[in-house]
Design a protein around this motif. Structure first.
Motif, short mmCIF file in Angstrom:
data_model
loop_
_atom_site.label_atom_id
_atom_site.label_comp_id
_atom_site.label_asym_id
_atom_site.label_seq_id
_atom_site.Cartn_x
_atom_site.Cartn_y
_atom_site.Cartn_z
N LYS A 1 23.06 26.18 72.68
CA LYS A 1 22.50 26.44 71.35
C LYS A 1 21.00 26.11 71.34
O LYS A 1 20.19 26.88 70.82
CB LYS A 1 23.24 25.58 70.32
CG LYS A 1 22.74 25.66 68.92
CD LYS A 1 23.58 24.73 68.04
CE LYS A 1 22.90 24.43 66.74
NZ LYS A 1 23.66 23.46 65.95
N THR A 2 20.64 25.00 71.94
CA THR A 2 19.23 24.60 72.01
C THR A 2 18.44 25.58 72.86
O THR A 2 17.31 25.96 72.50
CB THR A 2 19.11 23.17 72.56
OG1 THR A 2 19.92 22.29 71.75
CG2 THR A 2 17.68 22.68 72.54
N MET B 1 17.28 18.89 67.57
CA MET B 1 18.34 19.38 68.45
C MET B 1 18.45 18.50 69.69
O MET B 1 19.56 18.21 70.16
CB MET B 1 18.06 20.83 68.84
CG MET B 1 18.10 21.78 67.67
SD MET B 1 17.65 23.46 68.11
CE MET B 1 19.29 24.13 68.39
N HIS C 1 12.63 25.22 78.17
CA HIS C 1 13.71 26.08 78.64
C HIS C 1 14.14 25.71 80.06
O HIS C 1 15.33 25.61 80.35
CB HIS C 1 13.29 27.55 78.57
CG HIS C 1 14.36 28.48 79.01
ND1 HIS C 1 14.33 29.10 80.23
CD2 HIS C 1 15.52 28.86 78.42
CE1 HIS C 1 15.41 29.84 80.36
NE2 HIS C 1 16.15 29.71 79.29
N THR D 1 12.09 21.05 64.93
CA THR D 1 13.48 21.52 65.06
C THR D 1 14.02 21.18 66.45
O THR D 1 15.15 20.71 66.59
CB THR D 1 13.57 23.03 64.79
OG1 THR D 1 13.08 23.30 63.49
CG2 THR D 1 15.00 23.53 64.93
N LEU D 2 13.21 21.41 67.47
CA LEU D 2 13.64 21.10 68.83
C LEU D 2 13.86 19.60 69.00
O LEU D 2 14.81 19.19 69.68
CB LEU D 2 12.62 21.60 69.85
CG LEU D 2 13.01 21.39 71.30
CD1 LEU D 2 14.34 22.08 71.64
CD2 LEU D 2 11.91 21.90 72.23
N VAL E 1 14.23 32.06 71.57
CA VAL E 1 13.79 32.80 70.39
C VAL E 1 12.39 32.35 69.98
O VAL E 1 11.53 33.18 69.66
CB VAL E 1 14.80 32.61 69.22
CG1 VAL E 1 14.24 33.09 67.90
CG2 VAL E 1 16.10 33.32 69.54
N THR E 2 12.16 31.04 70.02
CA THR E 2 10.85 30.52 69.65
C THR E 2 9.77 31.00 70.61
O THR E 2 8.66 31.36 70.18
CB THR E 2 10.87 28.98 69.60
OG1 THR E 2 11.88 28.57 68.68
CG2 THR E 2 9.54 28.41 69.16
N ARG F 1 19.05 28.74 73.29
CA ARG F 1 18.85 29.98 72.51
C ARG F 1 17.68 29.80 71.54
O ARG F 1 16.84 30.68 71.39
CB ARG F 1 20.13 30.36 71.76
CG ARG F 1 21.16 31.03 72.62
CD ARG F 1 22.32 31.60 71.82
NE ARG F 1 23.03 30.62 71.03
CZ ARG F 1 24.02 29.85 71.49
NH1 ARG F 1 24.41 29.97 72.75
NH2 ARG F 1 24.64 29.00 70.71
N PHE F 2 17.62 28.63 70.89
CA PHE F 2 16.52 28.36 69.96
C PHE F 2 15.18 28.40 70.71
O PHE F 2 14.21 28.98 70.22
CB PHE F 2 16.71 27.00 69.28
CG PHE F 2 15.50 26.57 68.50
CD1 PHE F 2 15.23 27.12 67.26
CD2 PHE F 2 14.62 25.62 69.01
CE1 PHE F 2 14.10 26.75 66.54
CE2 PHE F 2 13.50 25.23 68.31
CZ PHE F 2 13.24 25.80 67.07
N VAL F 3 15.13 27.79 71.87
CA VAL F 3 13.90 27.75 72.66
C VAL F 3 13.48 29.17 73.05
O VAL F 3 12.30 29.53 72.92
CB VAL F 3 14.07 26.84 73.90
CG1 VAL F 3 12.93 27.02 74.88
CG2 VAL F 3 14.19 25.38 73.48
N ALA G 1 8.66 24.40 64.79
CA ALA G 1 9.53 24.67 65.94
C ALA G 1 9.74 23.41 66.77
O ALA G 1 10.86 23.13 67.20
CB ALA G 1 8.95 25.79 66.80
#
Length: 188
Positions: A89-90, A168, A112, A164-165, A96-97, A92-94, A161
């Motif tokens: 999940k983390t 997470m 990443h 948020t990271l 996308v960011t 994927r966030f990275v 961002a």
């Protein structure tokens, strides 16, 4: 039979079918193994666990853990059901960011790579659980170092961002002791 009666009959049949299906799908408490939480209790009492309440709440709230019939199965569930999904999940966030924020691309590529290393270590740990629990413990423990590395890379960045990271990553930091304890419970 009118169209309205047929629709009502169809709705009733659907409701009855759902009720019957739920009786089979939802396991009553009596269907749990007699000592279903003994492995969870043991894991949460281990020295690797600082937050015993978080451990108990997390594992008893995760259905797969409640049905673990032994310590190995519980360790597999912790790694494959809790840790790896959180890392993915983390990641994927990275990713996308990285794509949405060109100014953060280089920085987020480093995150990443670090999270990819964490997934690799957790997958290795999962594969080693049954035969080499000490190796599995080592693999999970290296993830703690990787999490610290991510936190150091983020530093004092204040854009949304990064915040948020950090959140997470902190969640991952809370979950990792469960993986360490789960592997240690096997003699690792």
């Amino acid at each position: 039979m009118s169209l309205r009666e047929m629709a009502y009959s169809s709705d009733c049949l659907f409701v009855v079918s759902v009720v019957l299906l739920l009786q089979f799908l939802v396991a009553p408490a009596s269907a749990l193994p007699l000592n279903s939480t003994q492995y969870i209790d043991k894991l949460c009492q281990m020295s690797a666990i600082d937050d015993k309440i978080f451990c108990l709440q997390t594992l008893t709230g995760y259905p797969g853990a409640l049905y673990a019939g032994d310590s190995v199965t519980l360790a597999e569930i912790v790694i494959s059901g809790l840790l790896i999904p959180q890392v993915e999940k983390t990641m994927r966030f990275v990713l996308v960011t990285e794509k949405k924020e060109p100014s953060l691309k280089t920085q987020f590529q480093k995150y990443h790579e670090t999270y990819r290393t964490i997934v690799y270590s957790l997958e290795n740990a999962f594969g080693e659980l049954r035969l080499f629990p000490r190796t599995a413990t080592y693999e999970v423990m290296t993830c703690t170092d990787q999490i610290t590395q991510v936190m150091n890379l983020i530093g004092k960045n204040q854009e949304m961002a990064s915040k948020t990271l950090i959140d997470m990553t902190m969640q991952m930091k809370k979950l990792l002791p469960l993986g360490v304890a789960a592997t240690q419970a096997l003699g690792g």
